[in-house]
Structures are given as structure tokens and as C-alpha cells.
Scaffold this motif. Structure first.
Motif, PDB file in Angstrom:
ATOM      1  N   ASN A 198      32.708  64.521  34.534  1.00  0.00           N
ATOM      2  CA  ASN A 198      32.449  64.058  33.164  1.00  0.00           C
ATOM      3  C   ASN A 198      33.221  64.892  32.151  1.00  0.00           C
ATOM      4  O   ASN A 198      33.791  64.349  31.194  1.00  0.00           O
ATOM      5  CB  ASN A 198      30.954  64.094  32.856  1.00  0.00           C
ATOM      6  CG  ASN A 198      30.201  62.958  33.507  1.00  0.00           C
ATOM      7  OD1 ASN A 198      30.779  61.931  33.840  1.00  0.00           O
ATOM      8  ND2 ASN A 198      28.903  63.146  33.698  1.00  0.00           N
ATOM      9  N   ILE A 199      33.226  66.202  32.339  1.00  0.00           N
ATOM     10  CA  ILE A 199      33.963  67.076  31.417  1.00  0.00           C
ATOM     11  C   ILE A 199      35.449  66.748  31.462  1.00  0.00           C
ATOM     12  O   ILE A 199      36.105  66.667  30.422  1.00  0.00           O
ATOM     13  CB  ILE A 199      33.707  68.562  31.764  1.00  0.00           C
ATOM     14  CG1 ILE A 199      32.278  68.954  31.382  1.00  0.00           C
ATOM     15  CG2 ILE A 199      34.709  69.473  31.079  1.00  0.00           C
ATOM     16  CD1 ILE A 199      31.877  70.339  31.826  1.00  0.00           C
ATOM     17  N   GLU A 200      35.962  66.555  32.666  1.00  0.00           N
ATOM     18  CA  GLU A 200      37.386  66.228  32.809  1.00  0.00           C
ATOM     19  C   GLU A 200      37.707  64.911  32.117  1.00  0.00           C
ATOM     20  O   GLU A 200      38.714  64.800  31.392  1.00  0.00           O
ATOM     21  CB  GLU A 200      37.752  66.169  34.295  1.00  0.00           C
ATOM     22  CG  GLU A 200      39.213  65.987  34.565  1.00  0.00           C
ATOM     23  CD  GLU A 200      40.058  67.173  34.157  1.00  0.00           C
ATOM     24  OE1 GLU A 200      41.252  66.954  33.871  1.00  0.00           O
ATOM     25  OE2 GLU A 200      39.546  68.302  34.109  1.00  0.00           O
ATOM     26  N   MET A 201      36.871  63.886  32.343  1.00  0.00           N
ATOM     27  CA  MET A 201      37.126  62.584  31.708  1.00  0.00           C
ATOM     28  C   MET A 201      37.048  62.695  30.190  1.00  0.00           C
ATOM     29  O   MET A 201      37.893  62.140  29.474  1.00  0.00           O
ATOM     30  CB  MET A 201      36.111  61.546  32.202  1.00  0.00           C
ATOM     31  CG  MET A 201      36.370  61.054  33.605  1.00  0.00           C
ATOM     32  SD  MET A 201      35.334  59.665  34.086  1.00  0.00           S
ATOM     33  CE  MET A 201      33.717  60.402  34.069  1.00  0.00           C
ATOM     34  N   LYS A 239      33.740  54.006  26.924  1.00  0.00           N
ATOM     35  CA  LYS A 239      32.476  53.297  27.067  1.00  0.00           C
ATOM     36  C   LYS A 239      32.270  52.833  28.513  1.00  0.00           C
ATOM     37  O   LYS A 239      31.185  52.987  29.082  1.00  0.00           O
ATOM     38  CB  LYS A 239      32.424  52.099  26.121  1.00  0.00           C
ATOM     39  CG  LYS A 239      31.067  51.399  26.101  1.00  0.00           C
ATOM     40  CD  LYS A 239      31.093  50.174  25.195  1.00  0.00           C
ATOM     41  CE  LYS A 239      30.900  50.619  23.766  1.00  0.00           C
ATOM     42  NZ  LYS A 239      30.766  49.481  22.829  1.00  0.00           N
ATOM     43  N   SER A 240      33.316  52.299  29.137  1.00  0.00           N
ATOM     44  CA  SER A 240      33.188  51.829  30.528  1.00  0.00           C
ATOM     45  C   SER A 240      32.961  53.004  31.483  1.00  0.00           C
ATOM     46  O   SER A 240      32.233  52.879  32.461  1.00  0.00           O
ATOM     47  CB  SER A 240      34.413  51.020  30.938  1.00  0.00           C
ATOM     48  OG  SER A 240      35.565  51.828  30.933  1.00  0.00           O
ATOM     49  N   GLN A 241      33.567  54.151  31.206  1.00  0.00           N
ATOM     50  CA  GLN A 241      33.334  55.332  32.033  1.00  0.00           C
ATOM     51  C   GLN A 241      31.886  55.798  31.931  1.00  0.00           C
ATOM     52  O   GLN A 241      31.265  56.166  32.922  1.00  0.00           O
ATOM     53  CB  GLN A 241      34.288  56.466  31.642  1.00  0.00           C
ATOM     54  CG  GLN A 241      35.710  56.243  32.101  1.00  0.00           C
ATOM     55  CD  GLN A 241      36.656  57.310  31.599  1.00  0.00           C
ATOM     56  OE1 GLN A 241      36.349  58.049  30.676  1.00  0.00           O
ATOM     57  NE2 GLN A 241      37.835  57.363  32.209  1.00  0.00           N
ATOM     58  N   GLU A 242      31.331  55.781  30.734  1.00  0.00           N
ATOM     59  CA  GLU A 242      29.933  56.154  30.549  1.00  0.00           C
ATOM     60  C   GLU A 242      29.015  55.180  31.280  1.00  0.00           C
ATOM     61  O   GLU A 242      28.045  55.597  31.938  1.00  0.00           O
ATOM     62  CB  GLU A 242      29.586  56.204  29.060  1.00  0.00           C
ATOM     63  CG  GLU A 242      30.189  57.383  28.332  1.00  0.00           C
ATOM     64  CD  GLU A 242      29.926  57.342  26.842  1.00  0.00           C
ATOM     65  OE1 GLU A 242      29.175  56.456  26.359  1.00  0.00           O
ATOM     66  OE2 GLU A 242      30.478  58.202  26.132  1.00  0.00           O
TER      67      GLU A 242
END
Length: 162
Positions: A89-92, A136-139
Motif C-alpha cells: 500500500n505504501i509503495e502504491m 480508487k481501483s487500487q483501494e
């Protein structure tokens, strides 16, 4: 002279009887020693078995200990998974932030250039919108993965006794 051989034969008989008595006593002592050695051998074997059983019981783990170890392993795996999730998550988010910073810098640079670069500005705005959609799609993907993990945990709980 007849008395002498008789005395000798009687003395010889007595000597033989004494030797027999001595040999019987020696045999009895030997038998006593053998029986003592056999008893000591049996006691040593018994003690050895007792020591082995004590060692085995100390090495064996109770079902409670096994379950505790399994629970600890499961918790460790869960924590490792959480750490990996946080890292990804941090990387993204850092990549998304870098993209947004770059886009803002390009947009500011484009606005300073003048109205003739309107097409480039529109493209940059479109790129910003796409980046927001990607975030948004990653979340949403992350949330779905968490829900999937929760469902799997619920299904596996009966097997691990949690």
C-alpha cells in the motif's frame, strides 16, 4: 597296622566331608552372588526404563502446547501478511503521489506557457483523472482482498479451533 589304614580312611572321609561342606558353602555363596547380580541387573533395567519414560514425557508436547504453537504460527503469518499489505500500500501510494506531483508540475508549467498549449493541458487533466481512477481501483482491490481473507479465515476456523 590295621588300625592305621582305618584311621586314615576315616580321616580322609572327614576331610572329604569338610571339603564337600566347604564346596557347598562356596557354591551357596556363588549362587547368592549370582542372584544378587541378577537382582541388580533387573533393578538397573527398571531404572533405565523409568528414566527413558521420564525423558519421553518431557520431550512430548501436550495437545494444548501444540495448539498454542499452531495459534502462534497463525498469528505470525497474519502479521507477516499485514506487513506485506502495508508495504505494498505504501509503495502504491508513493507511486501515485509521485505521478500526481509530476502531473501538477507539468500542468503548472503548461499554464505558464500560454493558451496555445491548450491541447497539452487537456491531456494533462485527463491523465490526472486517470490517476485518480487508478488510485480508487487500487483501494477497492485492497478492500476486496481483505474481505476475501476474512472469508477464508472464517471458513478455516473450524479446522484450527480458534
Amino acid at each position: 597296622m590295621e588300625e592305621q589304614p582305618r584311621e586314615r580312611s576315616e580321616a580322609g572321609a572327614e576331610a572329604c566331608e569338610e571339603k564337600r561342606g566347604l564346596s557347598q558353602a562356596a557354591e551357596e555363596r556363588i549362587e547368592d552372588r549370582i542372584s544378587l547380580l541378577l537382582r541388580l541387573r533387573a533393578q538397573t533395567k527398571q531404572q533405565l526404563l523409568e528414566y527413558k519414560s521420564m525423558i519421553d514425557t518431557n520431550e512430548e508436547k501436550t495437545p494444548e502446547q501444540i495448539m498454542q504453537e499452531k495459534q502462534i504460527e497463525v498469528k505470525i503469518e497474519e502479521l507477516e501478511n499485514e506487513i506485506e499489505d502495508v508495504k505494498s500500500n505504501i509503495e502504491m501510494k508513493s507511486l501515485a503521489l509521485s505521478r500526481m506531483k509530476l502531473s501538477v508540475a507539468l500542468r503548472d508549467n503548461m499554464e505558464n506557457m500560454g493558451p496555445e498549449n491548450c491541447v497539452l493541458t487537456d491531456d494533462m487533466k485527463h491523465i490526472l483523472k486517470l490517476q485518480k481512477l487508478i488510485m480508487k481501483s487500487q483501494e477497492e482491490s485492497s478492500e476486496l482482498e481483505k474481505k476475501l481473507l476474512d472469508v477464508r479465515k472464517k471458513r478455516l476456523r473450524p479446522y484450527f479451533g480458534e
